[in-house]
Design a protein around this motif. Structure first.
Motif, PDB file in Angstrom:
ATOM      1  N   ARG A 261      89.300  31.726  14.331  1.00  0.00           N
ATOM      2  CA  ARG A 261      89.138  33.137  14.890  1.00  0.00           C
ATOM      3  C   ARG A 261      88.807  33.033  16.344  1.00  0.00           C
ATOM      4  NH1 ARG A 261      88.598  37.322  11.017  1.00  0.00           N
ATOM      5  NH2 ARG A 261      88.493  36.692   8.834  1.00  0.00           N
ATOM      6  N   ARG A 262      89.457  33.853  17.213  1.00  0.00           N
ATOM      7  CA  ARG A 262      89.248  33.995  18.685  1.00  0.00           C
ATOM      8  C   ARG A 262      88.378  34.870  18.936  1.00  0.00           C
ATOM      9  NH1 ARG A 262      92.036  36.540  23.126  1.00  0.00           N
ATOM     10  NH2 ARG A 262      91.813  35.372  24.791  1.00  0.00           N
ATOM     11  N   VAL A 263      87.127  34.632  19.862  1.00  0.00           N
ATOM     12  CA  VAL A 263      86.220  35.404  20.163  1.00  0.00           C
ATOM     13  C   VAL A 263      86.227  35.503  21.607  1.00  0.00           C
ATOM     14  CG1 VAL A 263      83.646  35.865  20.217  1.00  0.00           C
ATOM     15  CG2 VAL A 263      84.845  34.970  18.143  1.00  0.00           C
ATOM     16  N   VAL A 264      86.113  36.699  22.137  1.00  0.00           N
ATOM     17  CA  VAL A 264      86.048  37.030  23.599  1.00  0.00           C
ATOM     18  C   VAL A 264      84.783  37.768  23.979  1.00  0.00           C
ATOM     19  CG1 VAL A 264      87.321  38.332  25.495  1.00  0.00           C
ATOM     20  CG2 VAL A 264      88.646  37.114  23.616  1.00  0.00           C
ATOM     21  N   LEU A 265      83.799  37.219  24.908  1.00  0.00           N
ATOM     22  CA  LEU A 265      82.916  37.998  25.240  1.00  0.00           C
ATOM     23  C   LEU A 265      83.109  38.246  26.756  1.00  0.00           C
ATOM     24  CD1 LEU A 265      79.905  36.078  23.582  1.00  0.00           C
ATOM     25  CD2 LEU A 265      80.980  38.403  22.880  1.00  0.00           C
ATOM     26  N   THR A 266      83.015  39.576  27.234  1.00  0.00           N
ATOM     27  CA  THR A 266      82.811  39.961  28.711  1.00  0.00           C
ATOM     28  C   THR A 266      81.426  40.559  28.962  1.00  0.00           C
ATOM     29  OG1 THR A 266      83.911  42.224  28.169  1.00  0.00           O
ATOM     30  CG2 THR A 266      85.312  40.266  28.480  1.00  0.00           C
ATOM     31  N   PHE A 267      81.391  40.337  30.152  1.00  0.00           N
ATOM     32  CA  PHE A 267      79.988  40.813  30.851  1.00  0.00           C
ATOM     33  C   PHE A 267      79.938  40.706  32.241  1.00  0.00           C
ATOM     34  CE2 PHE A 267      79.267  36.357  30.043  1.00  0.00           C
ATOM     35  CZ  PHE A 267      78.643  35.931  31.252  1.00  0.00           C
ATOM     36  N   PHE A 302      85.600  33.649  36.097  1.00  0.00           N
ATOM     37  CA  PHE A 302      85.027  34.870  36.875  1.00  0.00           C
ATOM     38  C   PHE A 302      86.418  35.505  36.938  1.00  0.00           C
ATOM     39  CE2 PHE A 302      85.435  36.909  41.130  1.00  0.00           C
ATOM     40  CZ  PHE A 302      84.384  37.961  40.936  1.00  0.00           C
ATOM     41  N   THR A 303      86.314  36.812  36.436  1.00  0.00           N
ATOM     42  CA  THR A 303      87.500  37.933  36.398  1.00  0.00           C
ATOM     43  C   THR A 303      87.929  38.935  37.331  1.00  0.00           C
ATOM     44  OG1 THR A 303      86.466  39.436  34.774  1.00  0.00           O
ATOM     45  CG2 THR A 303      87.394  37.539  33.838  1.00  0.00           C
ATOM     46  N   PHE A 312      82.535  38.569  34.363  1.00  0.00           N
ATOM     47  CA  PHE A 312      82.848  37.093  33.766  1.00  0.00           C
ATOM     48  C   PHE A 312      83.618  37.377  32.359  1.00  0.00           C
ATOM     49  CE2 PHE A 312      80.360  35.812  37.083  1.00  0.00           C
ATOM     50  CZ  PHE A 312      80.614  34.569  37.237  1.00  0.00           C
ATOM     51  N   GLU A 313      84.243  36.202  31.821  1.00  0.00           N
ATOM     52  CA  GLU A 313      84.887  36.467  30.693  1.00  0.00           C
ATOM     53  C   GLU A 313      84.554  35.074  29.804  1.00  0.00           C
ATOM     54  OE1 GLU A 313      89.048  38.127  28.993  1.00  0.00           O
ATOM     55  OE2 GLU A 313      89.485  35.867  29.723  1.00  0.00           O
ATOM     56  N   LEU A 314      84.206  35.177  28.639  1.00  0.00           N
ATOM     57  CA  LEU A 314      83.915  33.944  28.010  1.00  0.00           C
ATOM     58  C   LEU A 314      84.576  33.888  26.698  1.00  0.00           C
ATOM     59  CD1 LEU A 314      82.366  31.424  27.180  1.00  0.00           C
ATOM     60  CD2 LEU A 314      80.789  32.645  26.080  1.00  0.00           C
ATOM     61  N   VAL A 315      85.546  32.933  26.559  1.00  0.00           N
ATOM     62  CA  VAL A 315      86.638  32.779  25.218  1.00  0.00           C
ATOM     63  C   VAL A 315      86.289  31.491  24.674  1.00  0.00           C
ATOM     64  CG1 VAL A 315      89.034  32.822  24.598  1.00  0.00           C
ATOM     65  CG2 VAL A 315      88.230  34.322  26.772  1.00  0.00           C
ATOM     66  N   HIS A 347      70.706  38.401  36.320  1.00  0.00           N
ATOM     67  CA  HIS A 347      70.605  39.795  35.907  1.00  0.00           C
ATOM     68  C   HIS A 347      71.683  40.302  35.385  1.00  0.00           C
ATOM     69  CE1 HIS A 347      66.403  39.446  37.052  1.00  0.00           C
ATOM     70  NE2 HIS A 347      66.607  39.053  38.245  1.00  0.00           N
ATOM     71  N   PHE A 348      71.876  40.813  34.272  1.00  0.00           N
ATOM     72  CA  PHE A 348      73.004  41.564  33.823  1.00  0.00           C
ATOM     73  C   PHE A 348      73.271  42.818  34.764  1.00  0.00           C
ATOM     74  CE2 PHE A 348      72.336  39.357  30.068  1.00  0.00           C
ATOM     75  CZ  PHE A 348      73.552  38.589  29.646  1.00  0.00           C
ATOM     76  N   ALA A 349      74.268  43.129  34.739  1.00  0.00           N
ATOM     77  CA  ALA A 349      74.681  44.620  35.688  1.00  0.00           C
ATOM     78  C   ALA A 349      74.912  45.584  34.643  1.00  0.00           C
ATOM     79  CB  ALA A 349      75.895  44.377  36.473  1.00  0.00           C
TER      80      ALA A 349
END
Length: 377
Positions: A261-267, A302-303, A312-315, A347-349
Motif C-alpha cells: 500500500r502506498r501512503v502519501v503525506l503532505t504538509f 519540496f513540492t 513538502f510531500e512524503l511518500v 513549525h507547521f503552517a
C-alpha cells in the motif's frame, strides 16, 4: 396423398436392396475385399479408441481427464459408419449403395460431433466449477442454463445438417429460426446481457466471492455472484445489489489483490523557516520512514510555495497488504514527523493572511514590525 411418399420410399428401398444383392452375387470377390477393408478400418478405430482410453485418466479436474470424457462419448455407430464409408471407397459398389453409406456417414458425423462439442463445453464448465468451492457455488445455477443452451445449439445444428443431407430444403427453417432467435434475443436482451456478464465474471475472475472491491463511490466485500446480480456487503454494513452488466461497465478495483500500500503525506512549514532547516528536512523524513517496520521509503521532496506555507510531500510504501497494518504505520510515521519537527524547531503552517500598510511615501509597512517596535517602547 399420404401414401405416395411412403410408396416412393418403399420402391427406392426395394431398388437399393435389389441392386445390392445383385452386386453381392455377381461381384462376390470385390464385395469380400470391401468387407475385409471395412473390418480392418473398424478394428483400427477400436484400437485407437482403446489406446486413447488407456493413456487418458478419468480425473475430471485435469485437461487429460476432460479429453477422456470426450473420448468416452464416441459412439460405435460412428465407428461403423466410418468403416463402411472406407470400404465403399475401396471398391466399386452400386451408386445407390454408396449414396446410402454417404448419407449414413453424414448423419453419424453430425450426431457424434454434437456429442463431442456438448461434452467439451459442459466439461469446461464443470472443470471451472470444481476448481474452488466458491466457483462451484457460483456456477451451480449457471451450469443448468449453460447445459440447456449448449444442447439446443448443438442438436439444432446437427438436425439442420442431417435434414439438409437427406434432401430437405432447410432454407425456410433456417430463416424462421433466425427470425425467432432475433425476436427472443430482443425480448430477453437484459437477461442475456446479465447472464453473459456473470459468465465473464466467473471465467475471467476479475474478482471472486470473499474479495473486497471498490467501484464507483462504493466499497464492499463480494458475497454472492448470481446469474443476474452480484451482492456486495458494503463497509457501512448494508448489502448492495448490482446488476452484473452495470458492475462490469465500471472500473472495478480489487483490493484483495493489493501486494503493498502506498501512503502519501503532505504538509507545509512556515515561510520563516531557514534554508538550512529546509534542506535538512527530507533526510529527517527518510530516517523516520526507514525506522518503521514494514515500510519502504520512496521520496521526500519540496513540492512548491503555497499561499501560506512551504509545501513538502512524503511518500512511502507499506509492504504488508493488511489495511490495519497500513493505518498503524501511517499513524506512527505521522506522529514521528510531528515529534521530529518539534525537535528541529520547525513549525507547521496553517492558513494565514498578512495585511501590509502603505506609508505616505508608498512604502509597504510590515504590521509585525510595528507591533515589535510598540512593544519595545
Amino acid at each position: 396423398m399420404l401414401l405416395d411418399p411412403i410408396e416412393r420410399a418403399s420402391a427406392r428401398l426395394d431398388a437399393t436392396l435389389g441392386e445390392t444383392m445383385r452386386w453381392l452375387t455377381q461381384e462376390s470377390g470385390e464385395a469380400l475385399f470391401g468387407s475385409l477393408v471395412g473390418l480392418a478400418i473398424y478394428v483400427v478405430l477400436l484400437l485407437v479408441l482403446w489406446g486413447a482410453r488407456r493413456l487418458l485418466p478419468r480425473a475430471a479436474e485435469s485437461w487429460r481427464g476432460l479429453a477422456r470424457s470426450v473420448v468416452d462419448r464416441t459412439l460405435q455407430v460412428f465407428l461403423i459408419a466410418v468403416a463402411l464409408d472406407g470400404a465403399t471407397h475401396a471398391v466399386a459398389p452400386p451408386g445407390v449403395l454408396m449414396q446410402l453409406v454417404d448419407k449414413l456417414l453424414v448423419i453419424a458425423v453430425a450426431v457424434q460431433a454434437a456429442l463431442w462439442v456438448r461434452e467439451l463445453v459442459v466439461g469446461l464448465v464443470r472443470r471451472k466449477a470444481d476448481s474452488s468451492p466458491e466457483d462451484a457455488i457460483a456456477l451451480g445455477s449457471a451450469t443448468g442454463v449453460i447445459n440447456v443452451l449448449v444442447n439446443v445449439v448443438v442438436w439444432l445444428l446437427a438436425a439442420i445438417l442431417i435434414l439438409d443431407n437427406l434432401g430437405v430444403n432447410v432454407t425456410a427453417l433456417v430463416a424462421g429460426l433466425g427470425v425467432g432467435g432475433i425476436a427472443i434475443g430482443l425480448a430477453a436482451q437484459g437477461i442475456f446481457s446479465d447472464l453473459f456478464a456473470a459468465l465473464a465474471i466467473l471465467f475471467d475472475r476479475p474478482f471472486r466471492v470473499g474479495d473486497t472491491i471498490s467501484y464507483g463511490t462504493s466499497t464492499g466485500t463480494v458475497e454472492h455472484i448470481g446469474l443476474k446480480t452480484t451482492r456486495i456487503r458494503a463497509l457501512s454494513g448494508e448489502q448492495l445489489v448490482m446488476a452484473n452488466t452495470k458492475l462490469l461497465e465500471q472500473q472495478v478495483a480489487n483490493l484483495h489483490l493489493i501486494e503493498e500500500r502506498r501512503v502519501v503525506l503532505t504538509f507545509g512549514v512556515v515561510y520563516q523557516t531557514s534554508p538550512d532547516q529546509l534542506e535538512a528536512l527530507p533526510g529527517a523524513l527518510q530516517a523516520i520512514v526507514e525506522a518503521q517496520a514494514d515500510c519502504r521509503f520512496d521520496r521526500a521532496v519540496f513540492t512548491g510555495f503555497g499561499p501560506s506555507s512551504l509545501d513538502f510531500e512524503l511518500v512511502f510504501f507499506v509492504t504488508v497488504a493488511d489495511l490495519a497494518v497500513m493505518l498503524s504505520a501511517r499513524q506512527a510515521v505521522g506522529f514521528a514527523v510531528v515529534r521530529r519537527l518539534a525537535e528541529l524547531d520547525l513549525h507547521f503552517a496553517y492558513p494565514t493572511q498578512t495585511t501590509f500598510t502603505a506609508a505616505p511615501d508608498g512604502r509597504l509597512i510590515d504590521p509585525t514590525q510595528i507591533s515589535e517596535k510598540s512593544a519595545k517602547h
